[in-house]
Design a protein around this motif. Sequence first.
Motif, PDB file in Angstrom:
ATOM      1  N   THR A 106      32.603  33.395  52.606  1.00 59.47           N
ATOM      2  CA  THR A 106      31.829  33.974  53.696  1.00 59.47           C
ATOM      3  C   THR A 106      32.235  33.241  54.978  1.00 59.47           C
ATOM      4  O   THR A 106      33.203  32.491  54.991  1.00 59.47           O
ATOM      5  N   THR A 107      31.487  33.428  56.021  1.00 61.26           N
ATOM      6  CA  THR A 107      31.810  32.765  57.293  1.00 61.26           C
ATOM      7  C   THR A 107      31.319  31.322  57.346  1.00 61.26           C
ATOM      8  O   THR A 107      31.550  30.638  58.346  1.00 61.26           O
ATOM      9  N   LEU A 108      30.672  30.850  56.276  1.00 58.24           N
ATOM     10  CA  LEU A 108      30.003  29.546  56.359  1.00 58.24           C
ATOM     11  C   LEU A 108      30.948  28.390  56.650  1.00 58.24           C
ATOM     12  O   LEU A 108      30.691  27.572  57.540  1.00 58.24           O
ATOM     13  N   LYS A 221      36.089  32.295  29.629  1.00 62.81           N
ATOM     14  CA  LYS A 221      34.820  31.944  30.271  1.00 62.81           C
ATOM     15  C   LYS A 221      35.129  30.840  31.274  1.00 62.81           C
ATOM     16  O   LYS A 221      35.799  29.860  30.944  1.00 62.81           O
ATOM     17  N   VAL A 222      34.616  30.974  32.497  1.00 65.63           N
ATOM     18  CA  VAL A 222      34.986  30.016  33.541  1.00 65.63           C
ATOM     19  C   VAL A 222      33.804  29.800  34.477  1.00 65.63           C
ATOM     20  O   VAL A 222      32.994  30.706  34.702  1.00 65.63           O
ATOM     21  N   SER A 223      33.702  28.589  35.017  1.00 63.69           N
ATOM     22  CA  SER A 223      32.551  28.214  35.853  1.00 63.69           C
ATOM     23  C   SER A 223      32.833  28.343  37.345  1.00 63.69           C
ATOM     24  O   SER A 223      32.131  27.753  38.159  1.00 63.69           O
ATOM     25  N   SER A 224      33.856  29.111  37.726  1.00 66.34           N
ATOM     26  CA  SER A 224      34.186  29.306  39.136  1.00 66.34           C
ATOM     27  C   SER A 224      34.412  30.784  39.401  1.00 66.34           C
ATOM     28  O   SER A 224      35.241  31.424  38.736  1.00 66.34           O
ATOM     29  N   SER A 225      33.704  31.326  40.398  1.00 68.08           N
ATOM     30  CA  SER A 225      33.921  32.722  40.778  1.00 68.08           C
ATOM     31  C   SER A 225      35.302  32.930  41.387  1.00 68.08           C
ATOM     32  O   SER A 225      35.876  34.018  41.302  1.00 68.08           O
ATOM     33  N   LEU A 226      35.848  31.880  42.015  1.00 72.97           N
ATOM     34  CA  LEU A 226      37.206  31.977  42.544  1.00 72.97           C
ATOM     35  C   LEU A 226      38.213  32.171  41.416  1.00 72.97           C
ATOM     36  O   LEU A 226      39.164  32.949  41.542  1.00 72.97           O
ATOM     37  N   ALA A 227      37.982  31.485  40.307  1.00 72.64           N
ATOM     38  CA  ALA A 227      38.866  31.641  39.154  1.00 72.64           C
ATOM     39  C   ALA A 227      38.710  33.025  38.534  1.00 72.64           C
ATOM     40  O   ALA A 227      39.687  33.615  38.063  1.00 72.64           O
ATOM     41  N   VAL A 228      37.491  33.560  38.524  1.00 73.25           N
ATOM     42  CA  VAL A 228      37.267  34.920  38.036  1.00 73.25           C
ATOM     43  C   VAL A 228      38.068  35.898  38.888  1.00 73.25           C
ATOM     44  O   VAL A 228      38.782  36.769  38.373  1.00 73.25           O
ATOM     45  N   ARG A 229      37.962  35.760  40.201  1.00 76.60           N
ATOM     46  CA  ARG A 229      38.690  36.649  41.108  1.00 76.60           C
ATOM     47  C   ARG A 229      40.193  36.568  40.874  1.00 76.60           C
ATOM     48  O   ARG A 229      40.889  37.587  40.834  1.00 76.60           O
ATOM     49  N   LYS A 248      37.698  41.683  50.327  1.00 72.24           N
ATOM     50  CA  LYS A 248      39.043  41.788  50.894  1.00 72.24           C
ATOM     51  C   LYS A 248      40.046  42.287  49.867  1.00 72.24           C
ATOM     52  O   LYS A 248      40.973  43.046  50.193  1.00 72.24           O
ATOM     53  N   ASN A 249      39.882  41.864  48.609  1.00 71.29           N
ATOM     54  CA  ASN A 249      40.804  42.287  47.557  1.00 71.29           C
ATOM     55  C   ASN A 249      40.658  43.774  47.257  1.00 71.29           C
ATOM     56  O   ASN A 249      41.642  44.443  46.921  1.00 71.29           O
ATOM     57  N   ILE A 250      39.445  44.284  47.378  1.00 70.79           N
ATOM     58  CA  ILE A 250      39.230  45.716  47.185  1.00 70.79           C
ATOM     59  C   ILE A 250      39.810  46.488  48.365  1.00 70.79           C
ATOM     60  O   ILE A 250      40.474  47.517  48.200  1.00 70.79           O
TER      61      ILE A 250
END
Length: 296
Positions: A106-108, A221-229, A248-250
């Motif tokens: 996000t912009t954070l 199974k992974v504990s990072s949404s970045l890794a899921v992406r 952005k990927n979509i």
Amino acid sequence: MDRLMALNVFRHVVELSSFVAASRRLQLSPAAVSKNIGELEAHLGVRLLNRTTRRLSLTEAGKLYYEQISLVLDDLDAADSSLGLHQHVPKGVLRISAPTTLTLLTTLSQAMPKFLDRYPKLSLDLRMDDRRVNIVQEGFDLAIRAVDTLEDSSLVARKLMTTPHVVCASPDYLVRHGTPEKPSDLLHHKCVQFTLSGHPDEWAFWRGDQSVRVPIDSRYKVSSSLAVRDALCSGFGLSLIPWIYVKKNIENGQLRTVLEGWTTVELSVYAVYPSRRHVMPKVRAFVDFLIEELTP
């Protein structure tokens, strides 16, 4: 006995659930912490804490006393802050816990320098971690939480934004394995599970008056949404992931959403901080900044 010191020591021991942690936070020796608690109990003529080698807990009298003295100490802090207008300027060190993926996607993370430029007397200690931290015990002023459902707690919670989840995969994966038309089709696909979500082993979907729950037990199974992406973009399989993480990927065609007619859980983002009658200026300033950055 320095009664104000003893009250502060007692409060820190309770909130940190540890004599040793309280001694570190207050920069006192463990012996001094024990002495303050002992003198306070002797002064009151009542035991406030049950202590064993493994566990520390409040007695019934200790719980009542903690609730009362917390209000008194908060009022004293507020009185100190009211002495002059300059005291209301956010300053000091602000310790924040925030989810890694949310902060980066996000912009954070880009906005933090702007926040520091706005408040030059403030220093920021931002700890990015996808686990659920204990704000009080670990000494944070505020945490940002991205959750399906906010658990009941004594924390104050301010909702900042909501984003839907989507099921998506790479076009290449869908060409090779087919596009699921209904939630139960996911049972025949390779899925990637985000283990820290509130629904890692079961994905729920709704359409009209239909409700479907699909059990998920994947090889990855992974504990990072970045890794899921990243797994999705590589063509490994499908996953249920917050839309804001793959927006952005979509848009650039790396990923495609499926099950378009179905809705699923939403991800809500909250600012949470300890429940106090008087919120510190630095915390109030950061909450206002989060609302400015994240609230649609």
